[in-house]
Design a protein around this motif. Structure first.
Motif, PDB file in Angstrom:
ATOM      1  N   ILE A  93      38.645  13.337  29.353  1.00  0.00           N
ATOM      2  CA  ILE A  93      37.316  12.851  29.775  1.00  0.00           C
ATOM      3  C   ILE A  93      37.501  11.940  30.980  1.00  0.00           C
ATOM      4  N   GLU A  94      37.093  12.389  32.146  1.00  0.00           N
ATOM      5  CA  GLU A  94      37.259  11.602  33.366  1.00  0.00           C
ATOM      6  C   GLU A  94      36.089  10.625  33.503  1.00  0.00           C
ATOM      7  N   VAL A  95      36.155   9.575  32.708  1.00  0.00           N
ATOM      8  CA  VAL A  95      35.048   8.616  32.593  1.00  0.00           C
ATOM      9  C   VAL A  95      34.684   8.004  33.949  1.00  0.00           C
ATOM     10  N   ASN A  96      35.693   7.600  34.726  1.00  0.00           N
ATOM     11  CA  ASN A  96      35.427   6.936  36.003  1.00  0.00           C
ATOM     12  C   ASN A  96      34.598   7.804  36.946  1.00  0.00           C
ATOM     13  N   LYS A  97      34.781   9.120  36.863  1.00  0.00           N
ATOM     14  CA  LYS A  97      33.994  10.028  37.705  1.00  0.00           C
ATOM     15  C   LYS A  97      32.608  10.271  37.120  1.00  0.00           C
ATOM     16  N   LEU A  98      32.545  10.456  35.817  1.00  0.00           N
ATOM     17  CA  LEU A  98      31.278  10.795  35.167  1.00  0.00           C
ATOM     18  C   LEU A  98      30.243   9.678  35.286  1.00  0.00           C
ATOM     19  N   VAL A  99      30.670   8.424  35.109  1.00  0.00           N
ATOM     20  CA  VAL A  99      29.716   7.308  35.151  1.00  0.00           C
ATOM     21  C   VAL A  99      29.152   7.079  36.553  1.00  0.00           C
ATOM     22  N   LYS A 100      29.804   7.658  37.581  1.00  0.00           N
ATOM     23  CA  LYS A 100      29.279   7.536  38.940  1.00  0.00           C
ATOM     24  C   LYS A 100      28.033   8.400  39.140  1.00  0.00           C
ATOM     25  N   GLY A 101      27.806   9.341  38.205  1.00  0.00           N
ATOM     26  CA  GLY A 101      26.604  10.175  38.277  1.00  0.00           C
ATOM     27  C   GLY A 101      26.683  11.284  39.300  1.00  0.00           C
ATOM     28  N   ARG A 102      27.917  11.667  39.693  1.00  0.00           N
ATOM     29  CA  ARG A 102      28.037  12.753  40.665  1.00  0.00           C
ATOM     30  C   ARG A 102      27.720  14.085  39.988  1.00  0.00           C
TER      31      ARG A 102
END
Length: 270
Positions: A93-102
């Motif tokens: 789960i690439e949390v840092n990318k997902l939370v950016k909303g991309r």
């Protein structure tokens, strides 16, 4: 099955499902009205989809559907990661990318999740599962637990303040409760902003580090050329490059190497 799902390739049919189909699936399954895939960036939707296919595994009272800050979103993904660990799902789960909303990052993760959900029980939904009720129950449980913690804290404050002059009336608890909640929300927002600023600073520092490292690497490669590596100047430069002691400067030694090589100066004056 979980292990196989975690390793599906990027060319798998799961990643060719369009965002329109993904949104329709989420909205129909969980009775929501998402208009964009990035609206699922908080991780709450993913948690409830896992709750639907694996009843009782997800701690829904920990899932925050109103998450707006990165801090709150990360808490949701921690719940999701706990579920993956329990089910031995090796998906990263690439949390840092997902939370950016991309959009693309969130779409790919939802495409994978749809494929996973379809693989459980042949994609047949549990008719007894009520998504709205599960969300409401989770919110009530979360609110109840939060209230109990605040009540205990307020009770302790009252007991510690019984010797004060005014004795601390019942109205004080309500004021403290409201103040405490607003205060923590404000603190979380400030910390989230600081984290964002620190990330920008770290990115800038890393770029600067890479820039100077590439220059040093170019110099090292140049010094390794056969026709140059035996020259006094090359030896002096390599002495500086490979100096291990950060306290003592290698410059004096490098100067001595050049000074004790008169042939270097004679060739320059000719």
């Amino acid at each position: 099955m979980a292990a196989a799902m975690a390793s599906i390739g990027i060319m798998d049919g799961a990643y060719f499902v369009g965002r329109g189909e993904i949104l329709h699936w989420i909205n129909a399954t969980l009775q929501l009205s998402l208009a964009k895939v990035e609206e699922a960036a908080s991780g709450a939707v993913q948690c409830q989809l896992m709750d639907m296919v694996h009843p009782g595994v997800v701690s829904m009272h920990k899932v925050n559907f109103d998450a707006k800050t990165e801090y709150d979103m990360i808490q949701n993904y921690k719940v999701l990661q706990d579920v993956f660990n329990k089910l031995r799902i090796g998906k990263n789960i690439e949390v840092n990318k997902l939370v950016k909303g991309r959009p693309l990052d969130n779409l790919e993760f939802l495409q994978w999740l749809k494929r996973y959900c379809d693989s459980v029980n042949g994609g047949i939904m549990n008719e007894n599962y009520s998504p709205v009720e599960r969300r409401s129950k989770g919110c009530k449980e979360r609110g109840s637990k939060g209230f109990n913690k605040q009540s205990k804290s307020l009770q302790a404050n009252r007991l510690s303040g019984t010797d004060s002059a005014d004795g601390g009336g019942p109205g004080v608890g309500k004021v403290c409760n409201t103040f405490s909640e607003d205060h923590y929300i404000e603190q979380i927002q400030k910390l989230s902003e600081k984290i964002a600023d620190l990330k920008v600073s770290v990115d800038s520092i890393e770029k600067e580090r890479d820039f100077y490292f590439s220059k040093l690497r170019d110099i090292e490669i140049l010094c390794q050329r056969p026709e140059l590596e035996h020259l006094p100047m090359t030896k002096a430069v390599r002495k500086i490059l490979y100096a291990a002691d950060a306290k003592d400067s290698p410059l004096p030694v490098a100067n001595d190497i050049i000074t004790k090589s008169p042939s270097l100066f004679s060739s320059e004056t000719e």
